[in-house]
Design a protein around this motif. Structure first.
Motif, PDB file in Angstrom:
ATOM      1  N   ILE A 162      15.359  -3.349  37.589  1.00  0.00           N
ATOM      2  CA  ILE A 162      15.718  -2.052  38.146  1.00  0.00           C
ATOM      3  C   ILE A 162      14.692  -0.978  37.798  1.00  0.00           C
ATOM      4  CG2 ILE A 162      18.170  -2.597  38.187  1.00  0.00           C
ATOM      5  CD1 ILE A 162      18.496  -1.031  35.603  1.00  0.00           C
ATOM      6  N   HIS A 163      14.673   0.064  38.614  1.00  0.00           N
ATOM      7  CA  HIS A 163      13.841   1.264  38.424  1.00  0.00           C
ATOM      8  C   HIS A 163      12.368   1.016  38.733  1.00  0.00           C
ATOM      9  CE1 HIS A 163      16.881   3.393  35.495  1.00  0.00           C
ATOM     10  NE2 HIS A 163      17.473   2.861  36.564  1.00  0.00           N
ATOM     11  N   GLY A 164      12.056  -0.007  39.500  1.00  0.00           N
ATOM     12  CA  GLY A 164      10.663  -0.272  39.834  1.00  0.00           C
ATOM     13  C   GLY A 164      10.524  -1.052  41.122  1.00  0.00           C
ATOM     14  N   PRO A 165       9.294  -1.310  41.551  1.00  0.00           N
ATOM     15  CA  PRO A 165       9.053  -1.958  42.856  1.00  0.00           C
ATOM     16  C   PRO A 165       9.451  -3.427  42.901  1.00  0.00           C
ATOM     17  CG  PRO A 165       6.995  -1.682  41.663  1.00  0.00           C
ATOM     18  CD  PRO A 165       8.036  -0.936  40.874  1.00  0.00           C
ATOM     19  N   LEU A 166       9.638  -4.077  41.751  1.00  0.00           N
ATOM     20  CA  LEU A 166      10.008  -5.493  41.730  1.00  0.00           C
ATOM     21  C   LEU A 166      11.518  -5.702  41.623  1.00  0.00           C
ATOM     22  CD1 LEU A 166       7.196  -6.989  39.454  1.00  0.00           C
ATOM     23  CD2 LEU A 166       7.286  -6.844  41.952  1.00  0.00           C
TER      24      LEU A 166
ATOM     25  N   ASP B 120       2.441  -4.181  49.198  1.00  0.00           N
ATOM     26  CA  ASP B 120       1.560  -4.179  48.027  1.00  0.00           C
ATOM     27  C   ASP B 120       1.379  -5.623  47.589  1.00  0.00           C
ATOM     28  OD1 ASP B 120       0.193  -3.966  45.652  1.00  0.00           O
ATOM     29  OD2 ASP B 120       1.562  -2.526  44.727  1.00  0.00           O
ATOM     30  N   GLN B 121       0.254  -6.194  47.940  1.00  0.00           N
ATOM     31  CA  GLN B 121       0.008  -7.608  47.670  1.00  0.00           C
ATOM     32  C   GLN B 121      -0.046  -7.924  46.181  1.00  0.00           C
ATOM     33  OE1 GLN B 121      -0.253 -10.137  50.212  1.00  0.00           O
ATOM     34  NE2 GLN B 121       0.698  -8.392  51.234  1.00  0.00           N
ATOM     35  N   ASN B 122      -0.179  -6.899  45.355  1.00  0.00           N
ATOM     36  CA  ASN B 122      -0.164  -7.111  43.912  1.00  0.00           C
ATOM     37  C   ASN B 122       1.252  -7.100  43.335  1.00  0.00           C
ATOM     38  OD1 ASN B 122      -3.026  -7.248  43.561  1.00  0.00           O
ATOM     39  ND2 ASN B 122      -3.120  -5.017  43.809  1.00  0.00           N
ATOM     40  N   ALA B 123       2.217  -6.751  44.158  1.00  0.00           N
ATOM     41  CA  ALA B 123       3.617  -6.745  43.726  1.00  0.00           C
ATOM     42  C   ALA B 123       4.211  -8.121  44.033  1.00  0.00           C
ATOM     43  CB  ALA B 123       4.388  -5.651  44.438  1.00  0.00           C
ATOM     44  N   VAL B 124       4.312  -8.937  42.993  1.00  0.00           N
ATOM     45  CA  VAL B 124       4.717 -10.326  43.177  1.00  0.00           C
ATOM     46  C   VAL B 124       5.908 -10.635  42.277  1.00  0.00           C
ATOM     47  CG1 VAL B 124       4.015 -12.745  43.029  1.00  0.00           C
ATOM     48  CG2 VAL B 124       2.352 -10.986  43.708  1.00  0.00           C
ATOM     49  N   LEU B 125       6.961 -11.136  42.879  1.00  0.00           N
ATOM     50  CA  LEU B 125       8.121 -11.622  42.133  1.00  0.00           C
ATOM     51  C   LEU B 125       7.911 -13.109  41.884  1.00  0.00           C
ATOM     52  CD1 LEU B 125      11.274  -9.945  43.722  1.00  0.00           C
ATOM     53  CD2 LEU B 125      10.694 -10.015  41.303  1.00  0.00           C
ATOM     54  N   SER B 126       7.670 -13.459  40.631  1.00  0.00           N
ATOM     55  CA  SER B 126       7.392 -14.851  40.288  1.00  0.00           C
ATOM     56  C   SER B 126       8.519 -15.426  39.445  1.00  0.00           C
ATOM     57  CB  SER B 126       6.076 -14.946  39.505  1.00  0.00           C
ATOM     58  OG  SER B 126       5.929 -16.243  38.948  1.00  0.00           O
ATOM     59  N   PRO B 127       9.057 -16.585  39.814  1.00  0.00           N
ATOM     60  CA  PRO B 127      10.088 -17.213  38.986  1.00  0.00           C
ATOM     61  C   PRO B 127       9.580 -17.603  37.604  1.00  0.00           C
ATOM     62  CG  PRO B 127       9.373 -18.690  40.737  1.00  0.00           C
ATOM     63  CD  PRO B 127       8.758 -17.370  41.029  1.00  0.00           C
ATOM     64  N   LYS B 128       8.260 -17.755  37.441  1.00  0.00           N
ATOM     65  CA  LYS B 128       7.710 -18.050  36.124  1.00  0.00           C
ATOM     66  C   LYS B 128       7.804 -16.830  35.215  1.00  0.00           C
ATOM     67  CE  LYS B 128       4.467 -21.630  37.638  1.00  0.00           C
ATOM     68  NZ  LYS B 128       3.034 -22.021  37.739  1.00  0.00           N
TER      69      LYS B 128
ATOM     70  N   SER C 176       9.829  -3.358  49.752  1.00  0.00           N
ATOM     71  CA  SER C 176       8.577  -3.819  50.361  1.00  0.00           C
ATOM     72  C   SER C 176       7.380  -3.719  49.426  1.00  0.00           C
ATOM     73  CB  SER C 176       8.291  -3.008  51.626  1.00  0.00           C
ATOM     74  OG  SER C 176       8.137  -1.636  51.312  1.00  0.00           O
ATOM     75  N   GLY C 177       7.568  -3.135  48.217  1.00  0.00           N
ATOM     76  CA  GLY C 177       6.473  -3.107  47.259  1.00  0.00           C
ATOM     77  C   GLY C 177       6.018  -1.729  46.841  1.00  0.00           C
ATOM     78  N   THR C 178       6.388  -0.687  47.591  1.00  0.00           N
ATOM     79  CA  THR C 178       5.922   0.661  47.257  1.00  0.00           C
ATOM     80  C   THR C 178       7.062   1.594  46.845  1.00  0.00           C
ATOM     81  OG1 THR C 178       6.053   1.294  49.594  1.00  0.00           O
ATOM     82  CG2 THR C 178       3.925   0.495  48.773  1.00  0.00           C
TER      83      THR C 178
ATOM     84  N   ASN D 172      17.891 -17.866  51.967  1.00  0.00           N
ATOM     85  CA  ASN D 172      17.793 -19.209  51.399  1.00  0.00           C
ATOM     86  C   ASN D 172      16.507 -19.334  50.575  1.00  0.00           C
ATOM     87  OD1 ASN D 172      18.707 -21.813  50.899  1.00  0.00           O
ATOM     88  ND2 ASN D 172      17.678 -22.661  52.710  1.00  0.00           N
ATOM     89  N   TYR D 173      16.353 -18.466  49.612  1.00  0.00           N
ATOM     90  CA  TYR D 173      15.153 -18.393  48.767  1.00  0.00           C
ATOM     91  C   TYR D 173      14.735 -19.782  48.296  1.00  0.00           C
ATOM     92  CZ  TYR D 173      12.471 -17.516  44.488  1.00  0.00           C
ATOM     93  OH  TYR D 173      11.519 -17.540  43.493  1.00  0.00           O
ATOM     94  N   ASN D 174      13.440 -20.080  48.465  1.00  0.00           N
ATOM     95  CA  ASN D 174      12.948 -21.439  48.209  1.00  0.00           C
ATOM     96  C   ASN D 174      12.405 -21.656  46.797  1.00  0.00           C
ATOM     97  OD1 ASN D 174      10.459 -20.170  48.208  1.00  0.00           O
ATOM     98  ND2 ASN D 174       9.770 -21.047  50.164  1.00  0.00           N
ATOM     99  N   GLY D 175      12.486 -20.646  45.945  1.00  0.00           N
ATOM    100  CA  GLY D 175      12.065 -20.834  44.561  1.00  0.00           C
ATOM    101  C   GLY D 175      10.612 -20.533  44.281  1.00  0.00           C
ATOM    102  N   SER D 176       9.850 -20.098  45.270  1.00  0.00           N
ATOM    103  CA  SER D 176       8.425 -19.809  45.066  1.00  0.00           C
ATOM    104  C   SER D 176       8.214 -18.317  44.836  1.00  0.00           C
ATOM    105  CB  SER D 176       7.622 -20.264  46.285  1.00  0.00           C
ATOM    106  OG  SER D 176       8.027 -19.548  47.436  1.00  0.00           O
ATOM    107  N   ASP D 177       6.942 -17.917  44.633  1.00  0.00           N
ATOM    108  CA  ASP D 177       6.626 -16.504  44.466  1.00  0.00           C
ATOM    109  C   ASP D 177       7.001 -15.716  45.722  1.00  0.00           C
ATOM    110  OD1 ASP D 177       5.587 -17.153  42.038  1.00  0.00           O
ATOM    111  OD2 ASP D 177       3.506 -16.656  42.523  1.00  0.00           O
ATOM    112  N   ILE D 178       7.468 -14.499  45.529  1.00  0.00           N
ATOM    113  CA  ILE D 178       7.738 -13.588  46.637  1.00  0.00           C
ATOM    114  C   ILE D 178       6.718 -12.465  46.554  1.00  0.00           C
ATOM    115  CG2 ILE D 178       9.379 -11.979  47.681  1.00  0.00           C
ATOM    116  CD1 ILE D 178      11.644 -13.622  46.459  1.00  0.00           C
ATOM    117  N   VAL D 179       5.826 -12.394  47.538  1.00  0.00           N
ATOM    118  CA  VAL D 179       4.814 -11.349  47.603  1.00  0.00           C
ATOM    119  C   VAL D 179       5.351 -10.237  48.494  1.00  0.00           C
ATOM    120  CG1 VAL D 179       2.441 -10.749  48.196  1.00  0.00           C
ATOM    121  CG2 VAL D 179       2.977 -13.040  47.312  1.00  0.00           C
ATOM    122  N   LEU D 180       5.446  -9.037  47.952  1.00  0.00           N
ATOM    123  CA  LEU D 180       6.004  -7.928  48.714  1.00  0.00           C
ATOM    124  C   LEU D 180       4.941  -7.380  49.661  1.00  0.00           C
ATOM    125  CD1 LEU D 180       8.104  -6.199  45.910  1.00  0.00           C
ATOM    126  CD2 LEU D 180       8.715  -8.061  47.466  1.00  0.00           C
ATOM    127  N   PRO D 181       5.242  -7.233  50.950  1.00  0.00           N
ATOM    128  CA  PRO D 181       4.208  -7.043  51.978  1.00  0.00           C
ATOM    129  C   PRO D 181       3.414  -5.752  51.890  1.00  0.00           C
ATOM    130  CG  PRO D 181       6.417  -6.776  52.913  1.00  0.00           C
ATOM    131  CD  PRO D 181       6.593  -7.327  51.536  1.00  0.00           C
TER     132      PRO D 181
END
Length: 442
Positions: free
Chosen positions: A385-389, A113-121, A138-140, A102-111
């Motif tokens: 595709i083809h990457g951590p995000l 790698d804290q720099n791997a962030v899925l942002s709706p913006k 998970s980010g790696t 039930n994704y809430n629409g905010s940023d998803i930080v992958l645990p």
């Protein structure tokens, strides 16, 4: 929108994504990596357990199975395919799928790698998926939605048909291929082994995407032979192949012809691999364009650059070998658009808004179409595709299953079953001849 397919799709996808199936261009075997068998053999067992017929694991690593027709009319045989391998471009070892319910629409930080962030913006399509169940890695590592989303969709579709024999459909063939990511997913024997008239790959992106136009593709290998000598005695004698490789890359147009500077219908020349020593070096390029004239121009430009660099150092030897890979499926599909039209109709009847745009890549369908089996590519929902995000929406996958069920029904109708150029494709003259276009050794 939640679906009766959600739970099964999530379970299948998470299980499949955990299995490392990366392909390897340097390998000459088929499949290119032994670990792809871990998923291929699992799929064989699962297909048998749900009641599929004629389940076969070919000697070139494809899984093929049948679902019998539920109608009496003689109608085209339709295949649904996905590929099991994941891209060598990013790690596929130790994938840890995470379900964000039930994704809430905010940023998803992958645990991991804290720099791997899925942002709706940054990724507007993600913003449209609030309320969906989103699966990420998970980010790696990459996630492997390309194309384990397709594998999960085809398996769920197959089980649904087999458990509901009242659903109208003609003969269905199921196929899972290895090595799509390295351009070797369609073995020369695959069209005959599938024995179908029309096929669909489940290997597309956004909800509603129906692809019938892809890049045409060539591969180029540039070998540079230098002159090797001990660096202590190298004055006026050493010809460093690595220096010439760097010069060659820098001589290529950097502003107008690379993937990062092109979009839409623009083609490109992409250097994706470089290895060597001062004695000898090898460069790998992929050439892409939607039109054959443009593809040929890219090849000529690369050869011209090689000649130019060669002229700066006559003691070296620079050779450029270009090998065809696949061709734009539009060249064949535009002769009979019914496979595309029925996919659009299936979307309409499923309440899915469809669209078509040229895809800046290729699929197994590109080769199958070229070899005589019209094969448009259908959406799965996979993104980044083809990457951590990389991520996928469970609900997008469910809509793909619904579309496939409707496609099976549409192809079984008397109108769709009427004889046309489609029927008999499995025996079309010249289908085997085009197999020679691909360098199967990679």
């Amino acid at each position: 929108m939640k679906s009766k397919f959600d739970s099964e799709l999530e379970d299948r996808f998470v299980r499949y994504a955990r299995i490392d199936t990366q392909s390897d261009e340097k390998s000459a075997t088929s499949p290119s990596t032994e670990k792809q068998y871990n998923l291929l053999k699992l799929l064989v067992n699962e297909l048998k357990s749900i009641g599929a017929q004629d389940v076969t694991l070919t000697d070139y690593g494809a899984v093929i199975a049948s679902i019998p027709s539920t109608v009496k009319a003689e109608i085209p045989t339709i295949a649904f395919l996905a590929h099991v391998d994941t891209a060598p471009a990013f790690s596929g070892t130790g994938v840890k799928p995470i379900v964000h319910r039930n994704y809430n629409g905010s940023d998803i930080v992958l645990p991991d790698d804290q720099n791997a962030v899925l942002s709706p913006k940054r990724f507007p399509y993600l913003a449209r998926k609030a309320g969906d169940d989103i699966i990420t890695a998970s980010g790696t590592t990459l996630l492997g939605a390309d194309d384990k989303a397709g594998v999960a969709i085809v398996m769920t579709f197959a089980r649904h048909l087999l458990q509901n024999p009242d659903l109208p459909h003609g003969p269905i063939r199921i196929g899972f291929t290895p090595d799509e990511e390295i351009g070797r997913g369609v073995h020369a024997r695959l069209p005959a082994d599938l024995g179908c008239d029309v096929a669909y790959t489940l290997d597309g992106g956004e909800l509603g995407e129906i692809v019938y136009e892809t890049f045409s593709a060539d591969k180029a290998v540039v070998h540079i032979q230098g002159v090797s000598i001990h660096p202590g005695q190298a004055k006026d004698k050493l010809v460093n192949a690595l220096h010439l490789a760097a010069k060659l890359i820098n001589t290529m147009p950097q502003v107008t012809l690379t993937p990062e500077t092109t979009a839409d219908r623009e083609g490109f020349i992409h250097v994706y691999q470089m290895s060597g020593t001062p004695a000898a070096a090898d460069l790998g390029f992929i050439l892409r364009d939607f039109e054959l004239d443009g593809l040929r121009d890219h090849g000529e430009l690369l050869k011209q650059v090689c000649t130019t660099v060669q002229a700066t150092e006559p003691r070296a030897r620079i050779n450029c070998t270009i090998t065809p890979q696949y061709r734009n499926m539009r060249y064949w599909l535009e002769e009979d658009m019914r496979p595309v039209e029925l996919a659009r109709e299936a979307c309409d009847e499923s309440g899915i808004k469809h669209f078509s745009s040229p895809t800046r890549g290729g699929t197994d369908g590109s080769r199958l179409t070229e070899m005589g089996v019209p094969t448009p590519n259908l959406f799965t929902g996979m993104q980044n595709i083809h990457g951590p995000l990389e991520w996928i929406s469970v609900q997008n996958m469910a809509r793909a299953v619904e579309m496939c069920v409707k496609l099976g029904e549409l192809w079984s109708s008397p109108t769709s079953a009427a004889p046309t150029a489609i029927q008999g494709n499995r025996h079309r003259k010249g289908a085997a001849d085009t197999a020679a276009l691909v360098d199967w050794s990679g």
